[in-house]
Design a protein around this motif. Structure first.
Motif, PDB file in Angstrom:
ATOM      1  N   VAL A 134       0.998  -1.240  -0.063  1.00 49.33           N
ATOM      2  CA  VAL A 134       0.030  -0.170  -0.051  1.00 49.33           C
ATOM      3  C   VAL A 134       0.829   1.183   0.093  1.00 49.33           C
ATOM      4  O   VAL A 134       1.927   1.458   0.862  1.00 49.33           O
ATOM      5  CB  VAL A 134      -0.907   0.061   1.241  1.00 49.33           C
ATOM      6  CG1 VAL A 134      -1.661   1.305   1.413  1.00 49.33           C
ATOM      7  CG2 VAL A 134      -2.040  -1.240   1.146  1.00 49.33           C
ATOM      8  N   VAL A 135       0.799   2.317  -0.952  1.00 47.88           N
ATOM      9  CA  VAL A 135       1.176   3.423  -1.145  1.00 47.88           C
ATOM     10  C   VAL A 135       0.505   4.342  -0.916  1.00 47.88           C
ATOM     11  O   VAL A 135      -0.566   4.433  -1.554  1.00 47.88           O
ATOM     12  CB  VAL A 135       2.012   3.457  -2.430  1.00 47.88           C
ATOM     13  CG1 VAL A 135       2.755   4.807  -2.752  1.00 47.88           C
ATOM     14  CG2 VAL A 135       3.033   2.347  -3.091  1.00 47.88           C
ATOM     15  N   ARG A 136       0.947   5.252   0.301  1.00 43.71           N
ATOM     16  CA  ARG A 136      -0.050   6.460   0.804  1.00 43.71           C
ATOM     17  C   ARG A 136       0.542   7.502   0.108  1.00 43.71           C
ATOM     18  O   ARG A 136       1.683   8.059   0.231  1.00 43.71           O
ATOM     19  CB  ARG A 136      -0.153   6.272   2.417  1.00 43.71           C
ATOM     20  CG  ARG A 136      -0.853   7.884   2.803  1.00 43.71           C
ATOM     21  CD  ARG A 136      -1.240   7.252   4.250  1.00 43.71           C
ATOM     22  NE  ARG A 136      -2.379   6.280   4.183  1.00 43.71           N
ATOM     23  CZ  ARG A 136      -2.891   6.092   5.478  1.00 43.71           C
ATOM     24  NH1 ARG A 136      -2.774   6.653   6.556  1.00 43.71           N
ATOM     25  NH2 ARG A 136      -3.984   5.018   5.459  1.00 43.71           N
ATOM     26  N   VAL A 137      -0.596   8.219  -0.424  1.00 45.41           N
ATOM     27  CA  VAL A 137      -0.197   9.570  -1.398  1.00 45.41           C
ATOM     28  C   VAL A 137      -0.643  10.734  -0.736  1.00 45.41           C
ATOM     29  O   VAL A 137      -1.956  10.567  -0.625  1.00 45.41           O
ATOM     30  CB  VAL A 137      -0.289   9.335  -2.920  1.00 45.41           C
ATOM     31  CG1 VAL A 137       0.141  10.603  -3.705  1.00 45.41           C
ATOM     32  CG2 VAL A 137       0.707   8.028  -3.326  1.00 45.41           C
ATOM     33  N   GLN A 138       0.021  11.715  -0.578  1.00 42.58           N
ATOM     34  CA  GLN A 138      -0.739  12.937  -0.381  1.00 42.58           C
ATOM     35  C   GLN A 138      -0.680  13.907  -1.542  1.00 42.58           C
ATOM     36  O   GLN A 138       0.222  14.384  -2.105  1.00 42.58           O
ATOM     37  CB  GLN A 138      -0.119  13.825   0.781  1.00 42.58           C
ATOM     38  CG  GLN A 138      -0.820  15.062   1.402  1.00 42.58           C
ATOM     39  CD  GLN A 138      -0.058  15.474   2.636  1.00 42.58           C
ATOM     40  OE1 GLN A 138       1.014  16.397   2.536  1.00 42.58           O
ATOM     41  NE2 GLN A 138      -0.641  15.900   3.561  1.00 42.58           N
ATOM     42  N   LEU A 139      -1.876  14.455  -1.983  1.00 45.63           N
ATOM     43  CA  LEU A 139      -2.047  15.026  -2.979  1.00 45.63           C
ATOM     44  C   LEU A 139      -1.926  16.602  -2.985  1.00 45.63           C
ATOM     45  O   LEU A 139      -1.869  17.237  -1.640  1.00 45.63           O
ATOM     46  CB  LEU A 139      -3.343  14.953  -3.919  1.00 45.63           C
ATOM     47  CG  LEU A 139      -3.742  13.560  -4.091  1.00 45.63           C
ATOM     48  CD1 LEU A 139      -5.115  13.233  -4.827  1.00 45.63           C
ATOM     49  CD2 LEU A 139      -2.610  12.862  -5.092  1.00 45.63           C
ATOM     50  N   ALA A 140      -1.677  17.389  -3.894  1.00 42.71           N
ATOM     51  CA  ALA A 140      -1.588  18.773  -3.845  1.00 42.71           C
ATOM     52  C   ALA A 140      -2.607  19.560  -3.096  1.00 42.71           C
ATOM     53  O   ALA A 140      -2.483  20.739  -2.398  1.00 42.71           O
ATOM     54  CB  ALA A 140      -1.381  19.562  -5.320  1.00 42.71           C
TER      55      ALA A 140
END
Length: 459
Positions: A134-140
């Motif tokens: 699982v790759v957790r990504v914070q968006l702009a």
């Protein structure tokens, strides 16, 4: 790959190595998804686009990426020319990222904050290899997304985490408080950032080619801007390693840089302080005072840190990693790249086997794979991701047969256990910089004439 063949392979970072990884994965019939923290591919390179690489174009291009580009009608630059970072970005990485095959799989403004196994923290082992990542990504926009993937290739680099100015691996006392008076590692002193340095006293800290590049550019600025004073502080007792081999250097551009720097110091245009280990930084008004361990002080208006970089491992905290305790590279790679004993010319080619971690199908590649060692080559990173893509596709023979062509060294193969044939004392060894190597940071075969080259991580 974990038996999760319907899932994508996450690539973290859209710099030269990250995009090359995506190109190789596509050739292998795998589906990459690329997460880039910046607003465009190659965002880190945009910060040092004014820096020229030591290595010619032929060592800065990845084979799979070139195949994709040529199919679109792209024409390669003159392979013997030495590109600036901006040319690497505008004439290679930008066109590559804009290809439909990659553009549809590239997510910009997407900062990876964590990687883990689905439903498992790092303390759980049962069925671990079968669980997706699982790759957790914070968006702009501040929102957060989780992406389930079959494998992860971390090519996020080290540009965002420079080494501190202080000794012992720690920030100098007062370094955080003086942050406003410390520039980025490779400012554009003759262009975009000129006003910050013109007519001021500038202290450059570091004993690598990044420092050399900054100092020679600042010397050009001082000729045009009266009152510009240049200070240079290094921890070592001599700057001879920075000056290099001059005309005998295997990379002429690097030799010329060192020779010019020596002349500037000997002429008094640059004031060199050796044995200056920084213990403290004290800001007062618009200036800063750097205090050495031995009690000496230097006063400046602004400090340029050319002290190298280190990996940000925080987002990998829930993974099972096997890292060398000294340089924080994969444990099998660490002894081969330790800058105490090796230069970029003496590191053997290597691939998936040496880059593997206990968490199967997770790899750190590119500059970040070298941890704190500053001897990385772009060409090395391209071979890394070729091998990793082969391993993820199940082609172990291709993954384990690694070779690397270095400037003026020929092809080195390690499928039979041999190592790169650059003897100790060779001018391409020792303080080898971004030209023997390749870019990132910033810069490197593929970095700039003053970044992760040779031992630019020392001061």
């Amino acid at each position: 790959m974990n038996g999760q063949n319907n899932l994508r392979v996450a690539v973290i970072g859209a710099g030269p190595i990250g995009l090359a990884a995506a190109a190789h994965l596509l050739e292998r019939g795998l589906e990459p998804v690329v997460f880039e923290q910046g607003t465009t591919a190659g965002a880190a390179i945009a910060q040092w686009r004014h820096i020229r690489l030591f290595s010619p174009w032929r060592f800065n291009l990845d084979a799979a990426a070139v195949r994709l580009l040529e199919a679109s009608g792209w024409e390669a630059p003159r392979l013997t020319a030495l590109p600036y970072g901006g040319e690497l970005l505008d004439n290679y990485l930008g066109p590559l990222a804009n290809l439909p095959q990659l553009a549809s799989r590239l997510h910009t403004g997407a900062r990876v904050t964590a990687v883990t196994r689905q439903g498992l923290d790092k303390t759980h082992v049962k069925n671990r290899d079968a669980a997706p990542f699982v790759v957790r990504v914070q968006l702009a926009d501040g929102s957060t997304q989780d992406h389930a993937v079959s494998a992860v290739v971390d090519a996020s680099g080290t540009w965002s985490t420079r080494n501190p100015l202080g000794t012992s691996g720690l920030p100098a006392i007062g370094e955080e408080a003086a942050a406003d008076l410390i520039s980025s590692p490779l400012p554009d002193v003759l262009g975009r950032d000129r006003s910050r340095f013109a007519g001021r006293t500038v202290l450059v800290v570091g004993a690598g080619h990044s420092a050399a590049n900054m100092l020679t550019n600042l010397a050009d600025l001082a000729k045009e801007e009266p009152g510009t004073r240049l200070l240079w502080a290094i921890r070592g007792v001599s700057a001879d390693k920075v000056y290099g081999g001059g005309d005998a250097d295997g990379l002429p551009a690097r030799g010329q840089l060192g020779s010019r720097l020596r002349r500037l110091v000997e002429a008094g245009r640059i004031e060199l302080q050796t044995g200056f280990g920084i213990a403290s930084l004290t800001s007062s008004g618009s200036g800063v005072t750097a205090g050495a361990v031995d009690g000496r002080t230097l006063e400046a208006d602004v400090v340029i840190p050319c002290t190298g970089f280190r990996p940000d491992l925080g987002m990998l905290r829930e993974l099972r990693l096997d890292l060398d305790p000294a340089v924080e590279a994969p444990v099998q790679l660490g002894p081969l790249i330790d800058p105490e004993f090796h230069s970029c010319g003496t590191v053997p080619p290597h691939g998936a086997k040496l880059l593997a971690h206990p968490d199967k199908d997770f790899y750190i590649v590119g500059m970040k794979s070298y941890g704190r060692a500053p001897t990385f080559l772009l060409a090395t990173g391209y071979e890394q991701v070729r091998s990793v893509a082969a391993a993820l596709a199940g082609d172990r023979e291709a993954a384990d047969t690694v070779q690397l062509e270095l400037p003026e060294t020929g092809v080195c193969s390690t499928d039979a256990g041999t190592s790169c044939d650059v003897p100790a004392g060779d001018p391409r060894g020792g303080e080898a910089d971004a030209g023997c190597c390749g870019a990132p940071e910033p810069v490197l075969v593929g970095f700039p004439t003053g970044l992760v080259h040779g031992r630019s991580g020392t001061n």
